[in-house]
Design a protein around this motif. Structure first.
Motif, PDB file in Angstrom:
ATOM      1  N   TYR A   1       0.838  -1.191   0.000  1.00  0.00           N
ATOM      2  CA  TYR A   1       0.000   0.000   0.000  1.00  0.00           C
ATOM      3  C   TYR A   1       0.878   1.249   0.000  1.00  0.00           C
ATOM      4  N   PHE A   2       0.258   2.370  -0.382  1.00  0.00           N
ATOM      5  CA  PHE A   2       0.922   3.661  -0.264  1.00  0.00           C
ATOM      6  C   PHE A   2       0.895   4.109   1.199  1.00  0.00           C
TER       7      PHE A   2
ATOM      8  N   HIS B   1      -0.181   6.875   2.584  1.00  0.00           N
ATOM      9  CA  HIS B   1      -1.454   7.461   3.019  1.00  0.00           C
ATOM     10  C   HIS B   1      -2.548   6.414   3.154  1.00  0.00           C
ATOM     11  N   GLU B   2      -2.449   5.305   2.398  1.00  0.00           N
ATOM     12  CA  GLU B   2      -3.459   4.255   2.500  1.00  0.00           C
ATOM     13  C   GLU B   2      -3.392   3.565   3.858  1.00  0.00           C
TER      14      GLU B   2
ATOM     15  N   TYR C   1      -5.071   5.956   6.202  1.00  0.00           N
ATOM     16  CA  TYR C   1      -6.524   5.886   6.036  1.00  0.00           C
ATOM     17  C   TYR C   1      -7.086   4.662   6.765  1.00  0.00           C
ATOM     18  N   LYS C   2      -6.441   3.524   6.611  1.00  0.00           N
ATOM     19  CA  LYS C   2      -6.890   2.302   7.276  1.00  0.00           C
ATOM     20  C   LYS C   2      -6.932   2.495   8.797  1.00  0.00           C
TER      21      LYS C   2
ATOM     22  N   ALA D   1      -9.836  10.865   4.655  1.00  0.00           N
ATOM     23  CA  ALA D   1     -10.069   9.424   4.718  1.00  0.00           C
ATOM     24  C   ALA D   1     -11.539   9.111   4.489  1.00  0.00           C
TER      25      ALA D   1
ATOM     26  N   ASN E   1     -12.138   9.617   1.012  1.00  0.00           N
ATOM     27  CA  ASN E   1     -11.232   8.798   0.223  1.00  0.00           C
ATOM     28  C   ASN E   1     -10.646   9.585  -0.951  1.00  0.00           C
TER      29      ASN E   1
ATOM     30  N   PRO F   1      -7.665  11.197  -3.114  1.00  0.00           N
ATOM     31  CA  PRO F   1      -6.289  10.743  -3.326  1.00  0.00           C
ATOM     32  C   PRO F   1      -5.270  11.698  -2.713  1.00  0.00           C
TER      33      PRO F   1
ATOM     34  N   LYS G   1       4.604   1.111  -0.931  1.00  0.00           N
ATOM     35  CA  LYS G   1       4.744   1.554  -2.312  1.00  0.00           C
ATOM     36  C   LYS G   1       5.609   2.810  -2.365  1.00  0.00           C
TER      37      LYS G   1
ATOM     38  N   TYR H   1       4.084   6.395  -6.869  1.00  0.00           N
ATOM     39  CA  TYR H   1       3.224   7.569  -6.709  1.00  0.00           C
ATOM     40  C   TYR H   1       3.197   8.380  -8.007  1.00  0.00           C
TER      41      TYR H   1
ATOM     42  N   TRP I   1       1.144   6.579 -10.596  1.00  0.00           N
ATOM     43  CA  TRP I   1      -0.278   6.692 -10.252  1.00  0.00           C
ATOM     44  C   TRP I   1      -0.796   8.092 -10.571  1.00  0.00           C
TER      45      TRP I   1
END
Length: 349
Positions: free
Chosen positions: A147-148, A150-151, A154-155, A179, A182, A184, A214, A219, A222
């Motif tokens: 995962y990135f 920031h992901e 967020y989790k 978050a 959601n 980006p 990641k 980044y 993406w």
């Protein structure tokens, strides 16, 4: 500035007529016009804007869909959450300009990390987050998931595990708002943040694989895909708070698409504003004037361009308040350390 405004906006329009004050008004009008024409906006956060509590105004911008995407330093990513869960433990040092080396050492020995006039508590902020984010890192690592940065954040926020620690109104956390929406986020150079350092230490000790996180190249790849899919119509604007990698990294995605992927039909950034106290100079990227970006295929000659040479902690909340067009209380104004003086009650900004 669009529809009928309240006393604060009227004050700004009446008094902010020249120099950096006028640039603030022009940039705000340009931001508003860009959104009203159907454009999207990227906001980039450098420095320590989260520790400066920009979330008070930024979170509402996110909730009202005034921001489509954010680029920020790893420090801003984590420090908003630290403020959310450990605010009462922060220490303000208004006389920070007078601190001696011994004073700085005393802060360190008492578990504080100073950011200008604000000291972040080591145990209640950094280590509190570490205990929760580690579990997410470890789970992903063991399951060969990636995962990135920031992901993972967020989790952690959406799991609800941090609610037990909340010390500010959660509506003032921009990371929580992001978050929940959601939206980006791009986080270039995440490795130099505190959480990035901690993750690296686990990699060195053999507890984590670096590939679990990641990378910056991923980044950029993406972001190129996101830009290609979102730059139609009025296009994407670029609102840069401060300088540094948070702005340098994402603005380069357009010339990369144009020059290296050879997609000559790609629109350039369609609005540009930078709030910075970096002196305009030769060779200083953060001090480069917007016109310099024309030769690099970042901005067009017709792109609305604004530079506000001032303190972003003062300027950004004002511009965001103008965009929000919502009722704000004087307490919120005071939270940004504006002088409310005789004002009481609530006002349309």
């Amino acid at each position: 500035m669009g529809s009928t405004r309240g006393p604060i906006s009227q004050f700004i329009e009446r008094n902010y007529c020249h120099f950096n004050a006028a640039a603030l008004v022009d940039a705000a009008k340009g931001y508003e016009a860009h959104l009203e024409a159907g454009g999207k906006m990227m906001v980039t956060l450098a420095g320590a804007m989260s520790t400066a509590e920009l979330g008070i105004s930024l979170a509402e911008m996110i909730r009202q869909d005034k921001i489509a995407i954010i680029s920020c330093t790893g420090a801003n990513l984590e420090e908003d959450i630290m403020n959310l869960v450990s605010h009462s433990h922060y220490k303000r040092v208004p006389h920070y300009r007078d601190l001696s080396p011994q004073d700085e050492l005393d802060l360190k020995n008492n578990g504080f990390n100073r950011v200008t006039d604000t000291c972040i508590p080591e145990n209640q902020a950094f280590r509190r987050l570490e205990s929760h984010i580690y579990k997410l890192w470890k789970d992903a690592n063991d399951n060969k998931q990636r995962y990135f940065p920031h992901e993972f954040m967020y989790k952690m926020l959406l799991s609800g595990e941090l609610k037990q620690y909340y010390e500010i109104d959660p509506k003032n956390s921009w990371m929580l708002a992001a978050a929940e929406k959601n939206i980006p986020i791009v986080v270039p150079g995440w490795e130099d943040s505190t959480m990035g350092n901690i993750f690296a230490s686990y990699c060195i000790m053999g507890e984590m694989n670096a590939s679990t996180m990641k990378s910056g190249i991923e980044y950029m790849c993406w972001l190129a895909d996101w830009y290609l899919n979102n730059s139609g119509g009025k296009g994407v604007g670029f609102f840069q708070i401060g300088g540094g990698i948070a702005g340098d990294f994402p603005i380069c995605v357009v010339p990369m698409i144009y020059m290296d992927l050879r997609k000559k039909e790609i629109p350039l950034w369609s609005y540009f504003c930078q709030i910075s106290d970096s002196t305009t100079s030769y060779g200083s990227y953060s001090g480069a004037v917007p016109n310099e970006k024309i030769s690099w295929n970042k901005l067009d000659i017709s792109t609305p361009k604004f530079v506000i040479e001032s303190d972003a902690t003062i300027v950004a909340p004002l511009i965001f308040a103008i965009q929000r067009r919502r009722l704000i209380s004087v307490n919120q104004i005071q939270e940004h350390r504006f002088t409310a003086g005789y004002l009481t009650g609530s006002y349309w900004i």
